[in-house]
Structures are given as structure tokens and as C-alpha cells.
Design a protein around this motif. Structure first.
Motif, short mmCIF file in Angstrom:
data_model
loop_
_atom_site.label_atom_id
_atom_site.label_comp_id
_atom_site.label_asym_id
_atom_site.label_seq_id
_atom_site.Cartn_x
_atom_site.Cartn_y
_atom_site.Cartn_z
N TYR A 4 0.69 -1.19 -0.02
CA TYR A 4 -0.08 -0.10 -0.21
C TYR A 4 0.98 1.30 -0.13
CZ TYR A 4 -3.80 -3.31 0.98
OH TYR A 4 -4.57 -4.13 1.00
N TYR A 5 0.57 2.12 -0.68
CA TYR A 5 1.14 3.50 -0.74
C TYR A 5 0.64 4.44 0.38
CZ TYR A 5 2.59 8.13 -2.51
OH TYR A 5 3.01 9.42 -2.67
N ASP A 6 1.54 5.04 1.22
CA ASP A 6 0.95 5.90 1.97
C ASP A 6 1.64 7.30 1.57
OD1 ASP A 6 0.53 7.38 4.31
OD2 ASP A 6 1.83 6.36 5.47
N ALA A 7 0.53 8.28 1.24
CA ALA A 7 1.16 9.38 0.81
C ALA A 7 1.83 10.42 1.92
CB ALA A 7 -0.26 10.38 0.20
N TRP A 8 1.64 10.34 3.04
CA TRP A 8 2.22 11.00 4.15
C TRP A 8 3.48 10.58 4.27
CZ3 TRP A 8 -0.98 14.54 4.32
CH2 TRP A 8 -2.15 14.27 4.48
N GLN A 9 4.24 9.49 3.70
CA GLN A 9 5.42 9.21 3.78
C GLN A 9 6.34 9.97 2.89
OE1 GLN A 9 5.81 5.11 2.70
NE2 GLN A 9 5.76 4.61 4.94
N SER A 10 5.82 10.71 1.89
CA SER A 10 6.78 11.47 1.12
C SER A 10 6.21 13.22 1.18
CB SER A 10 6.28 10.88 -0.28
OG SER A 10 4.99 11.01 -0.87
N THR A 11 5.53 13.28 2.13
CA THR A 11 5.11 14.80 2.45
C THR A 11 5.69 15.23 3.48
OG1 THR A 11 2.80 14.04 1.69
CG2 THR A 11 2.90 15.85 3.03
N THR A 12 6.06 16.52 3.58
CA THR A 12 6.65 17.25 4.50
C THR A 12 5.69 18.36 4.96
OG1 THR A 12 7.96 18.60 3.08
CG2 THR A 12 8.97 17.07 3.90
N THR A 13 5.82 18.76 6.21
CA THR A 13 4.76 19.86 6.78
C THR A 13 5.45 21.40 6.31
OG1 THR A 13 6.05 19.98 8.73
CG2 THR A 13 4.20 18.22 8.76
N LYS A 14 4.74 22.31 6.86
CA LYS A 14 5.16 23.72 6.38
C LYS A 14 6.41 23.97 6.91
CE LYS A 14 3.72 28.40 6.72
NZ LYS A 14 2.56 29.36 6.93
N HIS A 15 6.76 23.50 8.10
CA HIS A 15 8.19 23.73 8.68
C HIS A 15 9.09 22.78 8.28
CE1 HIS A 15 5.64 26.71 10.79
NE2 HIS A 15 6.55 27.25 10.46
N GLY A 16 8.89 21.76 7.43
CA GLY A 16 9.86 20.70 7.02
C GLY A 16 9.96 19.37 7.77
N PHE A 17 8.80 18.97 8.33
CA PHE A 17 8.88 17.82 9.28
C PHE A 17 8.25 16.87 8.34
CE2 PHE A 17 8.58 21.08 12.71
CZ PHE A 17 9.72 20.92 13.21
N ALA A 18 8.72 15.66 8.54
CA ALA A 18 8.03 14.58 7.94
C ALA A 18 6.59 14.11 8.57
CB ALA A 18 8.84 13.05 8.07
N ALA A 19 5.54 14.23 7.54
CA ALA A 19 4.34 14.31 7.78
C ALA A 19 3.91 12.93 8.38
CB ALA A 19 3.37 14.16 6.81
#
Length: 92
Positions: A4-19
Motif C-alpha cells: 500500500y502507498y502511504d502518501a504521508w511518507q513523502s509529504t513534509t509539513t510547512k516547517h519541513g517535518f516528515a508528515a
């Protein structure tokens, strides 16, 4: 085997943290009664994107049942909201 693909793994927050780490940190902070950290994480999720904010609310509903139970949830939310407003005011 299905992966399964987890989109949050490749996303960073506004301040650069891993989502995905922020999402995990929210529940861990709540479980550890670290109110300020949980609120800071929730605010980071809110600032980042509407999709992450929506996911935060879904997670909070799950956490409220898993970790808090069926007590007076309104009391917790109101106290947390007042604390967030104070933190937000100090950041501006």
C-alpha cells in the motif's frame, strides 16, 4: 502480496517535518500527556494543508475512543482549544 502507498511518507509539513512522523507524534504526545507538544503538532498539521488538517481530525476521533474513552470529551477539547489560542497568540 499487496503493498500500500502511504502518501504521508513523502509529504513534509510547512516547517519541513516528515508528515508521517508528525501524525505519529500527535498520538504519542497525547498518550504521554504532553499537552504543549500535542498542540504544537496539531497546529503544524493545521498550517500545512487542508488534507493534513482533515486527517488530524480523523486521528483525534480515533484517539479519543482508543486512549481517552467515553468520558467528558468536551472538557478536554475546550481546555485544549484555550491552550492553542494562547500559543497561537504568542507566535504572532
Amino acid at each position: 502480496m499487496t503493498t500500500y502507498y502511504d502518501a504521508w511518507q513523502s509529504t513534509t509539513t510547512k516547517h519541513g517535518f516528515a508528515a508521517d512522523e508528525i501524525i505519529s507524534g500527535l498520538q504519542k504526545s497525547i498518550r504521554r500527556s504532553n499537552v504543549e507538544n500535542a498542540l504544537a503538532i496539531a497546529y503544524e498539521m493545521y498550517l500545512t494543508a487542508e488534507q493534513l488538517e482533515d486527517y488530524m481530525w480523523k486521528r483525534l476521533m480515533v484517539i479519543s475512543v482508543e486512549d481517552i474513552g467515553f468520558g467528558d470529551i468536551n472538557h478536554l477539547l475546550l481546555d485544549g482549544f484555550e491552550h492553542v489560542e494562547g500559543l497561537r497568540a504568542s507566535c504572532l
